[in-house]
Design a protein around this motif. Sequence first.
Motif, PDB file in Angstrom:
ATOM      1  N   GLY A  73      28.470  36.645  67.173  1.00 31.91           N
ATOM      2  CA  GLY A  73      27.554  37.775  67.317  1.00 31.91           C
ATOM      3  C   GLY A  73      26.753  38.068  66.063  1.00 31.91           C
ATOM      4  N   GLU A  74      26.735  37.115  65.129  1.00 31.90           N
ATOM      5  CA  GLU A  74      26.003  37.300  63.874  1.00 31.90           C
ATOM      6  C   GLU A  74      24.579  36.767  64.011  1.00 31.90           C
ATOM      7  N   CYS A  75      23.671  37.282  63.197  1.00 31.29           N
ATOM      8  CA  CYS A  75      22.288  36.804  63.252  1.00 31.29           C
ATOM      9  C   CYS A  75      21.540  37.125  61.966  1.00 31.29           C
ATOM     10  N   ASP A  76      20.451  36.406  61.768  1.00 33.43           N
ATOM     11  CA  ASP A  76      19.459  36.728  60.748  1.00 33.43           C
ATOM     12  C   ASP A  76      18.366  37.526  61.439  1.00 33.43           C
ATOM     13  N   TYR A  77      17.955  38.633  60.830  1.00 39.51           N
ATOM     14  CA  TYR A  77      16.779  39.348  61.320  1.00 39.51           C
ATOM     15  C   TYR A  77      15.567  38.777  60.590  1.00 39.51           C
ATOM     16  N   PRO A  78      14.544  38.305  61.316  1.00 43.25           N
ATOM     17  CA  PRO A  78      13.439  37.611  60.662  1.00 43.25           C
ATOM     18  C   PRO A  78      12.403  38.520  59.989  1.00 43.25           C
ATOM     19  N   THR A  79      12.446  39.824  60.267  1.00 47.92           N
ATOM     20  CA  THR A  79      11.403  40.719  59.753  1.00 47.92           C
ATOM     21  C   THR A  79      11.534  40.942  58.255  1.00 47.92           C
ATOM     22  N   LEU A  80      10.413  40.825  57.571  1.00 44.69           N
ATOM     23  CA  LEU A  80      10.323  41.115  56.139  1.00 44.69           C
ATOM     24  C   LEU A  80       9.809  42.541  56.005  1.00 44.69           C
ATOM     25  N   HIS A  81      10.687  43.461  55.670  1.00 45.91           N
ATOM     26  CA  HIS A  81      10.355  44.884  55.599  1.00 45.91           C
ATOM     27  C   HIS A  81       9.730  45.222  54.249  1.00 45.91           C
ATOM     28  N   ALA A  82       8.659  46.004  54.281  1.00 45.56           N
ATOM     29  CA  ALA A  82       8.030  46.457  53.045  1.00 45.56           C
ATOM     30  C   ALA A  82       8.812  47.603  52.413  1.00 45.56           C
ATOM     31  N   ALA A  83       9.526  48.359  53.228  1.00 47.06           N
ATOM     32  CA  ALA A  83      10.362  49.471  52.754  1.00 47.06           C
ATOM     33  C   ALA A  83      11.753  49.300  53.354  1.00 47.06           C
ATOM     34  N   PRO A  84      12.766  49.876  52.717  1.00 47.55           N
ATOM     35  CA  PRO A  84      14.111  49.765  53.274  1.00 47.55           C
ATOM     36  C   PRO A  84      14.175  50.329  54.695  1.00 47.55           C
ATOM     37  N   HIS A  85      14.982  49.709  55.537  1.00 47.21           N
ATOM     38  CA  HIS A  85      15.110  50.170  56.912  1.00 47.21           C
ATOM     39  C   HIS A  85      15.631  51.612  56.911  1.00 47.21           C
ATOM     40  N   PRO A  86      15.030  52.501  57.718  1.00 47.83           N
ATOM     41  CA  PRO A  86      15.443  53.910  57.700  1.00 47.83           C
ATOM     42  C   PRO A  86      16.909  54.131  58.076  1.00 47.83           C
ATOM     43  N   ASP A  87      17.488  53.297  58.941  1.00 43.01           N
ATOM     44  CA  ASP A  87      18.903  53.451  59.295  1.00 43.01           C
ATOM     45  C   ASP A  87      19.804  53.178  58.092  1.00 43.01           C
ATOM     46  N   VAL A  88      19.405  52.208  57.275  1.00 42.26           N
ATOM     47  CA  VAL A  88      20.161  51.871  56.067  1.00 42.26           C
ATOM     48  C   VAL A  88      20.095  53.034  55.077  1.00 42.26           C
ATOM     49  N   VAL A  89      18.891  53.536  54.833  1.00 42.60           N
ATOM     50  CA  VAL A  89      18.714  54.628  53.869  1.00 42.60           C
ATOM     51  C   VAL A  89      19.456  55.878  54.340  1.00 42.60           C
ATOM     52  N   ALA A  90      19.389  56.170  55.633  1.00 40.05           N
ATOM     53  CA  ALA A  90      20.065  57.359  56.167  1.00 40.05           C
ATOM     54  C   ALA A  90      21.572  57.267  55.943  1.00 40.05           C
ATOM     55  N   ALA A  91      22.158  56.098  56.193  1.00 33.70           N
ATOM     56  CA  ALA A  91      23.599  55.929  55.991  1.00 33.70           C
ATOM     57  C   ALA A  91      23.974  56.095  54.523  1.00 33.70           C
ATOM     58  N   LEU A  92      23.197  55.488  53.633  1.00 36.55           N
ATOM     59  CA  LEU A  92      23.486  55.590  52.199  1.00 36.55           C
ATOM     60  C   LEU A  92      23.366  57.033  51.707  1.00 36.55           C
ATOM     61  N   ARG A  93      22.301  57.700  52.108  1.00 42.10           N
ATOM     62  CA  ARG A  93      22.060  59.066  51.616  1.00 42.10           C
ATOM     63  C   ARG A  93      23.083  60.069  52.147  1.00 42.10           C
ATOM     64  N   ALA A  94      23.600  59.845  53.344  1.00 44.94           N
ATOM     65  CA  ALA A  94      24.509  60.813  53.959  1.00 44.94           C
ATOM     66  C   ALA A  94      25.963  60.647  53.515  1.00 44.94           C
TER      67      ALA A  94
END
Length: 197
Positions: free
Chosen positions: A161-182
Amino acid sequence: MELIQETPDLSAYLAADDVIDHHHPVVRETAARLARRSADSYDYARLAFEFVRDAIPHSADAGDLRVTWRASDVLEQGTGICYAKAHALTALLRAEDIPTALCYQRLAHDDGDGHAVHGLVAVRLDGGWHRQDPRGNKPGVDARFSLTGERLAWVPDPAAGECDYPTLHAAPHPDVVAALRAAPDRTRLWETLPAAL
């Protein structure tokens, strides 16, 4: 896997924001120190990668409960999980005008119970994007800076069930930032990390 730019505007991959705060004095000072030791952009990118990989311990490996998310805080406090270390490397590279994207993998937990999203960067050098993993090496993990074939910490296993996400994000993904900040500490963060994007 073909990497896909989130936006065709390359300047988006040089931008500063609240997380990738490459105008912060601690980021600028660290970048200047590394730049003095480098011969060119490739050499600087390699040195910045090795600095973040080796000089900033992954907080889980070090048993550090602090949660960092802003690039300057990662550099100042000298700790962070994969996402935070990716933010720090992105800021250092962008500080020296090297386009850098954030990218992600979905990996199974070591105990096989569920999945978590893992953070990496992609650097644009030699006319292409090249993914790098500054997570930090440990037994069983040997990530290296490379423009001639990926040397990441992990290669996803689709059967698990593992994968590479191909999108190159210009900003950190909001779900990642929300988890870190909370998260008040890393123990709580482990319970709230995104399992997929």
